[in-house]
Structure formats: structure tokens, C-alpha cells
Design an enzyme around this catalytic site. Structure first.
Site, PDB file in Angstrom:
ATOM      1  N   LYS A   1       0.887  -1.353  -0.154  1.00  0.00           N
ATOM      2  CA  LYS A   1       0.023  -0.299   0.017  1.00  0.00           C
ATOM      3  C   LYS A   1       0.549   1.536  -0.051  1.00  0.00           C
ATOM      4  O   LYS A   1       2.316   1.384   0.724  1.00  0.00           O
ATOM      5  CB  LYS A   1      -0.845  -0.090   1.012  1.00  0.00           C
ATOM      6  CG  LYS A   1      -1.535  -1.019   1.015  1.00  0.00           C
ATOM      7  CD  LYS A   1      -2.859  -0.936   2.674  1.00  0.00           C
ATOM      8  CE  LYS A   1      -4.147  -2.520   1.953  1.00  0.00           C
ATOM      9  NZ  LYS A   1      -4.770  -2.568   3.467  1.00  0.00           N
TER      10      LYS A   1
ATOM     11  N   PHE B   1     -15.169   2.682   7.753  1.00  0.00           N
ATOM     12  CA  PHE B   1     -14.152   3.653   7.392  1.00  0.00           C
ATOM     13  C   PHE B   1     -13.328   3.350   5.715  1.00  0.00           C
ATOM     14  O   PHE B   1     -12.392   4.175   4.853  1.00  0.00           O
ATOM     15  CB  PHE B   1     -13.079   2.795   7.420  1.00  0.00           C
ATOM     16  CG  PHE B   1     -12.897   1.476   7.608  1.00  0.00           C
ATOM     17  CD1 PHE B   1     -12.622   0.589   6.720  1.00  0.00           C
ATOM     18  CD2 PHE B   1     -13.557   0.405   8.349  1.00  0.00           C
ATOM     19  CE1 PHE B   1     -12.876  -1.128   6.052  1.00  0.00           C
ATOM     20  CE2 PHE B   1     -14.298  -1.322   8.107  1.00  0.00           C
ATOM     21  CZ  PHE B   1     -13.001  -1.436   6.710  1.00  0.00           C
TER      22      PHE B   1
ATOM     23  N   ARG C   1      -1.100 -14.275   2.883  1.00  0.00           N
ATOM     24  CA  ARG C   1      -1.928 -13.771   3.694  1.00  0.00           C
ATOM     25  C   ARG C   1      -1.262 -14.725   5.195  1.00  0.00           C
ATOM     26  O   ARG C   1      -0.953 -13.610   5.926  1.00  0.00           O
ATOM     27  CB  ARG C   1      -3.646 -14.414   4.162  1.00  0.00           C
ATOM     28  CG  ARG C   1      -4.432 -14.426   2.136  1.00  0.00           C
ATOM     29  CD  ARG C   1      -5.572 -13.954   2.525  1.00  0.00           C
ATOM     30  NE  ARG C   1      -6.108 -13.383   3.566  1.00  0.00           N
ATOM     31  CZ  ARG C   1      -6.762 -12.309   3.633  1.00  0.00           C
ATOM     32  NH1 ARG C   1      -6.357 -11.755   1.843  1.00  0.00           N
ATOM     33  NH2 ARG C   1      -6.737 -11.789   4.667  1.00  0.00           N
TER      34      ARG C   1
ATOM     35  N   THR D   1      -5.118  -8.982   9.860  1.00  0.00           N
ATOM     36  CA  THR D   1      -5.908  -7.090   8.828  1.00  0.00           C
ATOM     37  C   THR D   1      -5.160  -5.684  10.110  1.00  0.00           C
ATOM     38  O   THR D   1      -4.358  -5.430  10.288  1.00  0.00           O
ATOM     39  CB  THR D   1      -6.875  -7.078   9.365  1.00  0.00           C
ATOM     40  OG1 THR D   1      -7.480  -7.803   8.612  1.00  0.00           O
ATOM     41  CG2 THR D   1      -8.019  -6.099   8.709  1.00  0.00           C
TER      42      THR D   1
ATOM     43  N   ARG E   1       2.812  -7.173   8.683  1.00  0.00           N
ATOM     44  CA  ARG E   1       1.215  -6.471   9.700  1.00  0.00           C
ATOM     45  C   ARG E   1       2.411  -5.601  10.544  1.00  0.00           C
ATOM     46  O   ARG E   1       2.451  -4.743  11.092  1.00  0.00           O
ATOM     47  CB  ARG E   1       0.463  -6.244   9.482  1.00  0.00           C
ATOM     48  CG  ARG E   1      -0.424  -6.130   7.894  1.00  0.00           C
ATOM     49  CD  ARG E   1      -1.753  -6.555   7.641  1.00  0.00           C
ATOM     50  NE  ARG E   1      -2.360  -6.957   6.323  1.00  0.00           N
ATOM     51  CZ  ARG E   1      -3.699  -6.965   6.132  1.00  0.00           C
ATOM     52  NH1 ARG E   1      -3.722  -7.793   6.691  1.00  0.00           N
ATOM     53  NH2 ARG E   1      -4.006  -6.904   4.952  1.00  0.00           N
TER      54      ARG E   1
ATOM     55  N   ASN F   1      -2.078  -0.522   6.787  1.00  0.00           N
ATOM     56  CA  ASN F   1      -1.747  -1.358   7.439  1.00  0.00           C
ATOM     57  C   ASN F   1      -0.792  -2.178   6.757  1.00  0.00           C
ATOM     58  O   ASN F   1      -0.818  -3.663   6.254  1.00  0.00           O
ATOM     59  CB  ASN F   1      -2.952  -2.765   7.401  1.00  0.00           C
ATOM     60  CG  ASN F   1      -4.083  -3.102   6.671  1.00  0.00           C
ATOM     61  OD1 ASN F   1      -3.525  -2.293   5.801  1.00  0.00           O
ATOM     62  ND2 ASN F   1      -4.618  -4.047   7.162  1.00  0.00           N
TER      63      ASN F   1
ATOM     64  N   HIS G   1      -1.736  -5.648   1.051  1.00  0.00           N
ATOM     65  CA  HIS G   1      -3.533  -6.196   0.379  1.00  0.00           C
ATOM     66  C   HIS G   1      -2.709  -7.501  -0.055  1.00  0.00           C
ATOM     67  O   HIS G   1      -1.924  -7.825  -0.783  1.00  0.00           O
ATOM     68  CB  HIS G   1      -4.116  -5.420  -0.089  1.00  0.00           C
ATOM     69  CG  HIS G   1      -5.032  -5.719  -1.578  1.00  0.00           C
ATOM     70  ND1 HIS G   1      -5.965  -6.006  -0.688  1.00  0.00           N
ATOM     71  CD2 HIS G   1      -4.562  -6.861  -2.323  1.00  0.00           C
ATOM     72  CE1 HIS G   1      -7.165  -7.047  -1.351  1.00  0.00           C
ATOM     73  NE2 HIS G   1      -6.193  -7.188  -2.752  1.00  0.00           N
TER      74      HIS G   1
END
Ligand SMILES: Nc1ncnc2c1ncn2[C@@H]1O[C@H](COP(=O)(O)OP(=O)(O)OP(=O)(O)O)[C@@H](O)[C@H]1O
Length: 421
Positions: free
Chosen positions: A291, A338, A366, A372, A386, A396, A399
């Protein structure tokens, strides 16, 4: 002493066999005070209210005796972990009955919608629990001597829950790690393909009937000399021979009454293991994205982790998402408080967008991302991206597609139609 509603007491050795596809609320307690008495009535009430479809379960875990729960030790308030599908999704600290009740109600509601086919699980694969309890597993693979083999727990044994857990325990006690796992009902076509060399044997019709009669648990096991070691533990090829020649072998011990077919499979040679693993865990592609804020600050560190975890980067580009793309990406969150912040945050600068390729890539990426919420990530998966690079639950760092279907759609959306085979 446990109260009625705690169906699971988790110990280190049992942690990785928590049943999948359940909502499991775990009361993490300190040895000196025992499980929280203040929530018993609430849990009993919720169990009565939501008990009918067997979706809600409660467990206890003693923080002092479980290394993974170390972050929760020496706290003077209980901690409740909410797990769905083997993945911790939320932590509630302290006895906040309204919050606990609200979360459970929402989760049960969501599970019911999923069961009714109105919604999909965002996480498909059970091996996510592995990421929680064994956060380092699969991240650093430096030991070249470690070998992989394929193990199957066939449907009739898998149905017997206690014996299934006992096999999983035995696997762990013998030093194997479960690198990948999935539970599927094999179709006739898949069974014929997998067992094509046995097609002319007299036992084939029974084998076919057995293998298609319910879910099979498929495991990729790793340890040194995994193929031979697992084969030796299984013992002779048929139940009859196993009973006669080696009653302590797993095929003898885990035979199922009146069923002539043995209940456990293992690859015969390293070559077979490779083919069989490829059959059940083919190379997969996922869409991964660093991100914008993390791309600016931590790109090199994150890329390093991607490489260490053994992913192939099949495509990569740096590009700022448009608002349309971000909205499309996160369409499932539309309407949440959000959502607007998320879209703005995702479009504020260039992201690094990649197609990552590996066996089980969707799930493994993942696992490497971690939960998350970075607070949960730090407590449960300290090696994850993360835990190390996220600022907060919104910002965070990374993705990843939540399942294979999403991966295909997102890859097409970002890279257009490409040949990923
Ligand atoms: N409660 C929240 N508050 C703020 N932002 C949130 C919250 N929950 C999720 N988000 C943001 O929305 C994104 C998508 O949420 P989701 O539940 O799909 O998580 P994820 O699957 O772990 O993450 P991603 O879809 O980005 O891979 C999260 O990565 C995070 O940036």
C-alpha cells in the site's frame, strides 16, 4: 476446572487442530486465577441462543503454559480471542460483556449468511490457523534437507473426530510440520485421475466409493526424510497385512471397522511425492499489493520478505490506484465507516502491485501479511509484514487476495488478461 461451555482446552500441542469453520471464542487466562467466571452466564446464554447450528464454540487456554500466548501473560484482566475458520480476527481485553455479546452475534449472523450461500468466507483455507500458532513456519526455509510428502486422511477416519485429532497429534509428535492442508470431497473424476494406476485392481470400486464418500484431509508434511519416515509409520500397504505384521503401525491402529481400505495414504518415493503434491497443491497466483505509505517507507524490506518466503514475482508494477480501482478492490466494505478513508488512503500515492506465484500462494501470502489489525499481528504473528511494518488497522502495509477467485479477478483487473499458466 472448566465450566460446561468450554469445549476445548487448548494446549500447545493441540493448538493446531482447532476445528475449522467454527467461531471459536477462547478465554486466555492466567494460571493463578483460572478461566473467567464473570462471562460464564453470558457464554451459556449465547450458546443457548445460537447453539442449534453448531457454529459457536468456546474454549480456554492458559497463557502461562503456551509459548505463543506469551504476550498475554501477567495481565490482570482476561483476554478473549475471537477465531473464525481458525484465524484470530479480534481480541477483546477485559470483561466487556456488551462488546463480547455484540461481536459474537455479528459473527454468528455472518456464518449463517455464509451457510445460506448469501456470502463468502473471506478466508478459505484452514491452514490460516497455522499462521497464528506457528508464525515463523514457512517464512524462512533455509534447511535444504527438509523434504515434503503427501499424506491423506481418508473420509471414514476423518469423520471420527477424536481419532482424526489423534492422527494429527501423532504427525506432530513425530516431528512433521504441516506445510499446507485442505479438506475436500474428491469427485469421481479426481479419484480416478489420482489412482489411475490402481484402476484395474479388484479393490478399486471400494476405493472409489470410499474416497468420494466425504471429505478427505490432504496434508503436505515436511521434515527431514519425510517420505520414508511417513511411509514407515504407516506400515504395510493393506489393513490386513498391517494388523498381522505390524499392529503398531498407523494403518493398523487407525483402521475403521468393517472397511477393508486403509485410512491413511503416504507418497511412496520423493518423485511420487512431488507429483502428488502438485496434483493437490498446484502452483497458484495471487495479487499482492504494497500500500502507498508502506511502498514509500518499507518497500525494500517487504520485498526481501517476499523473496525469503519463496514466492516468484511473476509481474510487478508501481502505480497509483484510481478511486474506481480502489472502490472495486474493496467493494465488499462499501457502507462501512472506514470505507471512504480506505479509498483515499489507497489512492494517495503509488502502490507496488505484484502477481506472486507459488504453491498455495493465496493462503501463504495472507499468512506472511499477518492479521488485518497490526495489534493482533504483533501479538500473534510477530514475524508477519503487518506486525513489522503496519501503522494501524487502516494503514496496514499490504493487501492480498482473499481467495483464488478474487485473485483471478483482481489480477485481470490490474494487469488485464494475462497468461498466468
Ligand atoms: N475496522 C477497520 N478500521 C479501519 N480500516 C479497516 C478496518 N477493517 C479493515 N480495514 C481496512 O480495510 C482493508 C480490507 O479489510 P479486510 O477485512 O478485507 O482485511 P484483509 O483481507 O486483511 O486486508 P486486505 O483486503 O487489504 O488484504 C484492510 O486491509 C484495512 O486497510
Amino acid at each position: 476446572m472448566y465450566v460446561f461451555c468450554y469445549e476445548y482446552k487448548l494446549s500447545t500441542s493441540q493448538l493446531f487442530v482447532i476445528p475449522n469453520y467454527y467461531i471459536l471464542v477462547i478465554d486466555v487466562y492466567q494460571a493463578w486465577c483460572g478461566p473467567c467466571k464473570a462471562v460464564v452466564n453470558l457464554f451459556r446464554k449465547l450458546k443457548n441462543e445460537f447453539g442449534e447450528d453448531d457454529v459457536l464454540h468456546f474454549g480456554v487456554a492458559e497463557a502461562d503454559s503456551i509459548p505463543t500466548l506469551q504476550p498475554f501473560r501477567n495481565k490482570c484482566e482476561p483476554v478473549f480471542l475471537f477465531c473464525v475458520n481458525g484465524k484470530i480476527i479480534t481480541i477483546v481485553r477485559g470483561v466487556n460483556a456488551p462488546l463480547i455479546s455484540k461481536k459474537i452475534t455479528e459473527l454468528v449472523q455472518e456464518e449463517r449468511e455464509i451457510a445460506a450461500g448469501q456470502k463468502e468466507h473471506s478466508v478459505e483455507d484452514a491452514s490460516r490457523q497455522l499462521a497464528f500458532f506457528f508464525p515463523n513456519f514457512g517464512i524462512k526455509r533455509t534447511d535444504q534437507k527438509v523434504e515434503k510428502t503427501l499424506a491423506l486422511i481418508r473420509p471414514s477416519l476423518l469423520k471420527e473426530r477424536r481419532r482424526k485429532y489423534s492422527v494429527l497429534q501423532r504427525i506432530k509428535d513425530d516431528g512433521f510440520k504441516i506445510a499446507m492442508q485442505k479438506e475436500i470431497i474428491l469427485s469421481e473424476e479426481q479419484t480416478r485421475e489420482f489412482y489411475k494406476e490402481h484402476e484395474n485392481q479388484d479393490y478399486f470400486p471400494v476405493l472409489l466409493e470410499q474416497m468420494t464418500s466425504g471429505p478427505t484431509l490432504i496434508l503436505a508434511l515436511t521434515r527431514e526424510n519425510a517420505v520414508a519416515h511417513w511411509r514407515d509409520l504407516l506400515g504395510p500397504k493393506t489393513v490386513e497385512e498391517a494388523m498381522k505384521e505390524n499392529p503398531n503401525s498407523l494403518r493398523a491402529k487407525y483402521a475403521v471397522n468393517n472397511i477393508p481400505i486403509d485410512q491413511l495414504h503416504g507418497s511412496s518415493t520423493p518423485d511420487d511425492a512431488q507429483k502428488e503434491l502438485q496434483f493437490f497443491f498446484p502452483q497458484e497466483h495471487t495479487l499482492a499489493l504494497i500500500k502507498p505509505a508502506a511502498a514509500k517507507k518499507h518497500k525494500d524490506d517487504i520485498m526481501q520478505k517476499v523473496k525469503e518466503a519463496g514466492f516468484t514475482i511473476s509481474k510487478i508494477k508501481e502505480e497509483a490506484l484510481t478511486r474506481e480501482m480502489a472502490t472495486q478492490f474493496y467493494r465488499d466494505h462499501k457502507g462501512k465507516p472506514f470505507f471512504e478513508h480506505l479509498v483515499t488512503y489507497m489512492t494517495e500515492g503509488p502502490s507496488v502491485v505484484m502477481i506472486l506465484t507459488k504453491e498455495n500462494a493465496v493462503e501463504e501470502w495472507r499468512q506472511l501479511m499477518g492479521p488485518t489489525d497490526p495489534e493482533v499481528a504483533k501479538a500473534t504473528s510477530p514475524e508477519s509484514i503487518r506486525a513489522q511494518f503496519a501503522q494501524d488497522i487502516l494503514s496496514n502495509a499490504v493487501h492480498g487476495s482473499s481467495n483464488r477467485e478474487h485473485a483471478l479477478k483482481s489480477i485481470e483487473c490490474v494487469f488485464g488478461e494475462i497468461d498466468t499458466d
